[in-house]
Design an enzyme around this catalytic site. Structure first.
Site, PDB file in Angstrom:
ATOM      1  N   ASP A 161       0.872  -1.157   0.001  1.00  0.00           N
ATOM      2  CA  ASP A 161      -0.069  -0.121  -0.115  1.00  0.00           C
ATOM      3  C   ASP A 161       0.942   1.387  -0.124  1.00  0.00           C
ATOM      4  OD1 ASP A 161       0.629  -0.627   2.542  1.00  0.00           O
ATOM      5  OD2 ASP A 161      -1.275  -0.082   3.506  1.00  0.00           O
ATOM      6  N   GLY A 220      -3.297  -5.995  17.911  1.00  0.00           N
ATOM      7  CA  GLY A 220      -1.895  -6.468  17.563  1.00  0.00           C
ATOM      8  C   GLY A 220      -1.978  -7.937  16.767  1.00  0.00           C
ATOM      9  N   GLY A 223      -2.925  -8.520  13.720  1.00  0.00           N
ATOM     10  CA  GLY A 223      -2.917  -8.481  12.271  1.00  0.00           C
ATOM     11  C   GLY A 223      -4.225  -8.307  11.666  1.00  0.00           C
ATOM     12  N   LEU A 224      -5.377  -8.047  12.348  1.00  0.00           N
ATOM     13  CA  LEU A 224      -6.640  -8.052  11.677  1.00  0.00           C
ATOM     14  C   LEU A 224      -7.150  -6.572  11.744  1.00  0.00           C
ATOM     15  CD1 LEU A 224      -8.475 -10.949  13.308  1.00  0.00           C
ATOM     16  CD2 LEU A 224      -7.302 -10.846  11.148  1.00  0.00           C
ATOM     17  N   SER A 283      -7.255  -3.874  13.980  1.00  0.00           N
ATOM     18  CA  SER A 283      -7.881  -3.236  15.272  1.00  0.00           C
ATOM     19  C   SER A 283      -7.720  -1.959  15.083  1.00  0.00           C
ATOM     20  CB  SER A 283      -7.377  -3.870  16.538  1.00  0.00           C
ATOM     21  OG  SER A 283      -6.049  -3.545  16.802  1.00  0.00           O
ATOM     22  N   ASP A 300      -5.797  -0.815   5.484  1.00  0.00           N
ATOM     23  CA  ASP A 300      -6.888  -1.038   6.225  1.00  0.00           C
ATOM     24  C   ASP A 300      -8.031  -0.428   6.590  1.00  0.00           C
ATOM     25  OD1 ASP A 300      -4.522  -2.899   7.036  1.00  0.00           O
ATOM     26  OD2 ASP A 300      -3.886  -1.803   8.725  1.00  0.00           O
TER      27      ASP A 300
HETATM   28  C1  GLA Z   1      -0.545  -3.005   8.507  1.00  0.00           C
HETATM   29  C2  GLA Z   1      -0.642  -1.364   7.853  1.00  0.00           C
HETATM   30  C3  GLA Z   1      -0.996  -1.521   6.601  1.00  0.00           C
HETATM   31  C4  GLA Z   1      -0.457  -2.203   5.611  1.00  0.00           C
HETATM   32  C5  GLA Z   1      -0.093  -3.732   6.048  1.00  0.00           C
HETATM   33  C6  GLA Z   1       0.770  -4.653   5.361  1.00  0.00           C
HETATM   34  O1  GLA Z   1      -1.742  -3.725   8.410  1.00  0.00           O
HETATM   35  O2  GLA Z   1      -1.440  -1.002   8.752  1.00  0.00           O
HETATM   36  O3  GLA Z   1      -1.094  -0.079   5.920  1.00  0.00           O
HETATM   37  O4  GLA Z   1       1.014  -1.749   5.189  1.00  0.00           O
HETATM   38  O5  GLA Z   1       0.456  -3.596   7.293  1.00  0.00           O
HETATM   39  O6  GLA Z   1       0.200  -4.837   4.197  1.00  0.00           O
END
Ligand code: GLA
Length: 381
Positions: free
Chosen positions: A50, A140, A142-143, A145, A192
């Site tokens: 991104d 924390g 990876g979804l 939050s 996100d």
């Molecule tokens: C986190 C960041 C996003 C993106 C992802 C990796 O979620 O908030 O902006 O860079 O990592 O794809």
């Protein structure tokens, strides 16, 4: 909890997030109570692309953050300042600050204060409010939050102020991301927030970060299932290697003389020193995998999608160096449980692993099935 105003907010806590809690308002009058929900996201393919003007294929999920916002009177016994009272119900913590002067803070408070400041800076006129925050996304993991919190805070305050029509969803994603960049200290991109804001049921989103276009791709899994498994290792993008990865990608651009890695020519990557070469190679290869994943989904070729998950994981592990022993063990658990493909999810350095299970393969112990869901919305006003 000494001020009477804090008690006022605290007393409403028992009623927090129960249905039909809105206060009736006369027609045309600004609402006195609103509730907004913003989902987290699962990115199918396209990580760390991104902020490189690249591509991603993502979806909003069922889990997310709800903000219940109630209009309150500006402080009468003080200087009449508009103010915000905020409660993080899951943490049993609160915050209070004057809207005219939100000071930097740590943890969840940084999001609330930063949002108030950015809404004001953008002329969106947030009003005095009591904000009650609750969610079912582990922090924390990876979804996303963080983005769910930002987007839910923004939508609730915009609805309460009646200024929601003055900003489009893409601009709102950018505003939320400024909160994260400038108030929280994580130099994250827009993946996100755009996923949370544009989510659609049964649909993945192909996001092009160069043009900021979001194209729906039907996500018909035909008996296959997407599941996530938390590694139990929490990450914090402001202090993990995330910001360093972003700086490395920017340096690779400088050396190649391009404005973003989207523009980089694969044949010139050998000119880059280690580890920048790997960083650039990951971005180019994951961009390509996004379009291969779209083709696979449109063809109903789920085994091809599973292969892409594996390829993406190797690239995230070896070229981006985002994995950890705990994450590797979690990927292994997912594959040993019968997943056709698996990869680390999100920013890396911990968090969850995404797996794709073929028809009939049971969901591994501790894993959650993820469904593509609708994006952020105001639930009640
Ligand atoms: C986190 C960041 C996003 C993106 C992802 C990796 O979620 O908030 O902006 O860079 O990592 O794809």
């Amino acid at each position: 909890m000494s001020s009477p105003k804090r008690h006022e907010c605290a007393r409403t806590r028992a009623r927090a997030l129960t249905p039909h809690d809105s206060t009736p308002t006369s027609p045309g009058a600004p609402p006195t109570h609103v509730r907004a929900f913003a989902p987290g996201r699962v990115c199918l393919i396209g990580e760390h692309t991104d902020y490189n003007d690249g591509l991603a294929l993502a979806m909003a999920i069922e889990q997310g953050v709800t903000v219940d916002a109630q209009r309150i009177e500006p402080e009468r016994d003080g200087d009449g300042d508009a103010r915000v009272l905020a409660q993080a119900l899951d943490l049993d913590e609160h915050d209070e600050f004057a809207l005219s002067d939100p000071q930097p803070a740590q943890g969840w408070r940084a999001f609330v204060r930063g949002m108030a400041a950015e809404l004001q800076r953008s002329g969106l006129r947030p009003v005095s409010a009591c904000l009650r925050i609750a969610g079912d996304l582990p922090h924390g993991s990876g979804l996303s939050s963080s983005a769910a919190l930002e987007v839910a805070l923004a939508m609730a305050q915009l609805a309460l102020a009646g200024t929601g029509e003055e900003i489009g969803r893409t601009q709102l994603a950018e505003l939320c991301s400024r909160v994260e960049n400038e108030w929280v200290g994580a130099q994250t991109g827009l993946l996100d927030q755009l996923s949370s804001l544009y989510g659609q049921r049964d649909t993945a989103l192909r996001i092009d970060f160069q043009t900021l276009t979001v194209d729906p791709v039907p996500l018909d899994l035909d008996g296959w299932r997407l599941v996530t498994l938390d590694s139990g290792e929490q990450h914090e993008h402001s202090s993990s290697g995330y910001n360093q990865r972003r700086a490395e990608c920017a340096r690779a651009c400088e050396l190649l003389g391009v404005s973003s890695l989207r523009e980089a020519d694969e044949s010139r990557l050998a000119e880059l020193p280690i580890p920048l070469r790997g960083r650039a190679r990951h971005v180019l290869s994951d961009n390509a995998r996004v379009d291969r994943a779209v083709v696979a989904l449109r063809a109903g070729d789920l085994p091809a999608l599973a292969e892409l998950l594996d390829e993406s994981h190797s690239s995230l592990r070896d070229d981006m160096e985002l994995s950890t022993p705990t994450v590797e063990a979690t990927v292994r658990r997912m594959l040993d449980a019968g997943a056709a493909g698996a990869r680390l999810l999100g920013g890396g350095f911990g968090g969850s692993v995404l797996g794709l299970l073929g028809p009939g393969v049971p969901v591994p112990d501790g894993a959650c099935e993820m469904h593509p869901c609708a994006g952020a919305r105001v639930l009640e006003r």
